[in-house]
Motif scaffolding. Structure first.
Motif, PDB file in Angstrom:
ATOM      1  N   TYR A   1      17.612   5.128  21.585  1.00  0.00           N
ATOM      2  CA  TYR A   1      17.404   5.689  20.248  1.00  0.00           C
ATOM      3  C   TYR A   1      18.628   6.486  19.801  1.00  0.00           C
ATOM      4  N   PRO A   2      19.194   6.153  18.629  1.00  0.00           N
ATOM      5  CA  PRO A   2      20.415   6.828  18.161  1.00  0.00           C
ATOM      6  C   PRO A   2      20.154   8.208  17.551  1.00  0.00           C
ATOM      7  N   VAL A   3      18.932   8.472  17.139  1.00  0.00           N
ATOM      8  CA  VAL A   3      18.511   9.770  16.585  1.00  0.00           C
ATOM      9  C   VAL A   3      17.085  10.021  17.096  1.00  0.00           C
ATOM     10  N   ASP A   4      16.550  11.196  16.812  1.00  0.00           N
ATOM     11  CA  ASP A   4      15.160  11.476  17.172  1.00  0.00           C
ATOM     12  C   ASP A   4      14.243  10.477  16.485  1.00  0.00           C
ATOM     13  N   TYR A   5      13.195  10.055  17.204  1.00  0.00           N
ATOM     14  CA  TYR A   5      12.240   9.089  16.666  1.00  0.00           C
ATOM     15  C   TYR A   5      10.835   9.575  16.973  1.00  0.00           C
ATOM     16  N   GLY A   6       9.961   9.454  16.003  1.00  0.00           N
ATOM     17  CA  GLY A   6       8.592   9.876  16.220  1.00  0.00           C
ATOM     18  C   GLY A   6       7.677   9.362  15.140  1.00  0.00           C
ATOM     19  N   TYR A   7       6.679  10.168  14.827  1.00  0.00           N
ATOM     20  CA  TYR A   7       5.680   9.741  13.862  1.00  0.00           C
ATOM     21  C   TYR A   7       5.078  10.947  13.160  1.00  0.00           C
ATOM     22  N   LEU A   8       4.418  10.666  12.048  1.00  0.00           N
ATOM     23  CA  LEU A   8       3.711  11.699  11.315  1.00  0.00           C
ATOM     24  C   LEU A   8       2.266  11.720  11.786  1.00  0.00           C
ATOM     25  N   ALA A   9       1.839  12.877  12.277  1.00  0.00           N
ATOM     26  CA  ALA A   9       0.461  13.042  12.729  1.00  0.00           C
ATOM     27  C   ALA A   9      -0.353  13.604  11.573  1.00  0.00           C
ATOM     28  N   ASP A  10      -1.425  12.932  11.251  1.00  0.00           N
ATOM     29  CA  ASP A  10      -2.302  13.380  10.168  1.00  0.00           C
ATOM     30  C   ASP A  10      -3.321  14.354  10.745  1.00  0.00           C
ATOM     31  N   PRO A  11      -3.472  15.504  10.126  1.00  0.00           N
ATOM     32  CA  PRO A  11      -4.402  16.495  10.670  1.00  0.00           C
ATOM     33  C   PRO A  11      -5.876  16.129  10.536  1.00  0.00           C
ATOM     34  N   THR A  12      -6.212  15.108   9.750  1.00  0.00           N
ATOM     35  CA  THR A  12      -7.616  14.749   9.615  1.00  0.00           C
ATOM     36  C   THR A  12      -8.011  13.790  10.739  1.00  0.00           C
ATOM     37  N   PRO A  13      -9.036  14.122  11.517  1.00  0.00           N
ATOM     38  CA  PRO A  13      -9.371  13.334  12.710  1.00  0.00           C
ATOM     39  C   PRO A  13      -9.761  11.884  12.437  1.00  0.00           C
ATOM     40  N   GLN A  14     -10.414  11.603  11.336  1.00  0.00           N
ATOM     41  CA  GLN A  14     -10.860  10.232  11.079  1.00  0.00           C
ATOM     42  C   GLN A  14      -9.707   9.286  10.775  1.00  0.00           C
ATOM     43  N   SER A  15      -8.578   9.808  10.292  1.00  0.00           N
ATOM     44  CA  SER A  15      -7.483   8.923   9.892  1.00  0.00           C
ATOM     45  C   SER A  15      -6.814   8.250  11.080  1.00  0.00           C
ATOM     46  N   LYS A  16      -6.830   8.876  12.248  1.00  0.00           N
ATOM     47  CA  LYS A  16      -6.182   8.298  13.426  1.00  0.00           C
ATOM     48  C   LYS A  16      -6.825   6.963  13.804  1.00  0.00           C
ATOM     49  N   GLU A  17      -8.133   6.865  13.626  1.00  0.00           N
ATOM     50  CA  GLU A  17      -8.833   5.635  13.955  1.00  0.00           C
ATOM     51  C   GLU A  17      -8.669   4.582  12.856  1.00  0.00           C
ATOM     52  N   GLN A  18      -8.388   4.990  11.637  1.00  0.00           N
ATOM     53  CA  GLN A  18      -8.339   4.070  10.516  1.00  0.00           C
ATOM     54  C   GLN A  18      -6.988   3.378  10.366  1.00  0.00           C
ATOM     55  N   GLN A  19      -5.897   4.054  10.693  1.00  0.00           N
ATOM     56  CA  GLN A  19      -4.587   3.451  10.481  1.00  0.00           C
ATOM     57  C   GLN A  19      -3.577   4.019  11.467  1.00  0.00           C
ATOM     58  N   PRO A  20      -2.549   3.229  11.776  1.00  0.00           N
ATOM     59  CA  PRO A  20      -1.518   3.721  12.688  1.00  0.00           C
ATOM     60  C   PRO A  20      -0.672   4.806  12.015  1.00  0.00           C
ATOM     61  N   PRO A  21      -0.025   5.650  12.807  1.00  0.00           N
ATOM     62  CA  PRO A  21       0.810   6.697  12.213  1.00  0.00           C
ATOM     63  C   PRO A  21       2.062   6.118  11.550  1.00  0.00           C
ATOM     64  N   VAL A  22       2.683   6.917  10.692  1.00  0.00           N
ATOM     65  CA  VAL A  22       3.919   6.531  10.013  1.00  0.00           C
ATOM     66  C   VAL A  22       5.095   6.866  10.924  1.00  0.00           C
ATOM     67  N   ASP A  23       5.966   5.888  11.183  1.00  0.00           N
ATOM     68  CA  ASP A  23       7.136   6.090  12.040  1.00  0.00           C
ATOM     69  C   ASP A  23       8.247   6.796  11.282  1.00  0.00           C
TER      70      ASP A  23
END
Length: 132
Positions: A41-63
């Motif tokens: 990885y040339p720079v830091d890489y991660g994702y946006l964590a949504d604070p609402t618990p139901q969203s994690k099951e509904q869609q993947p996080p944003v890279d």
């Protein structure tokens, strides 16, 4: 027809998503990909964590790729097509210098199985978006 119309309202929505989420860096700069040790990885890489618990099951996080320039504004998006996963992904670039953008695109395009394009932030409001 234009090849791409850069809508300022689109970028505002991306900034809102970033500001309303927690950025989790799970692959710091210069670490190897978890499956392919030759991909670094040339720079830091991660994702946006949504604070609402139901969203994690509904869609993947944003890279997200996070560069060295800081800030929270999305400066570009990379869209990749992966023939092994039969998948397309959008990755946000935040705080990346021009050199880091080049390194990210080299990283995303280094295999024959995945290719990506980069779209830079714009400030135009196309005629079709005037009513927003």
């Amino acid at each position: 027809m234009k090849q791409f119309e850069n809508n300022a309202f689109f970028w505002q929505k991306l900034d809102t998503i970033v500001l309303s989420s927690k950025l989790v860096i799970d692959r710091p700069k210069n670490t190897c990909h978890y499956k392919y040790s030759n991909l670094v990885y040339p720079v830091d890489y991660g994702y946006l964590a949504d604070p609402t618990p139901q969203s994690k099951e509904q869609q993947p996080p944003v890279d997200v790729f996070r560069g060295s320039m800081g800030g929270t504004q999305v400066s570009a998006v990379a869209i990749s097509a992966d023939i092994l996963k039969k998948d397309c992904e959008v990755k946000l670039l935040i705080g990346c210098s021009e050199e880091e953008e080049y390194e990210i695109m080299s990283f995303l395009n280094q295999t024959q199985f995945q290719k990506a394009v980069l779209i830079h932030r714009g400030n135009d409001v196309p005629e079709w978006a005037q009513n927003d």
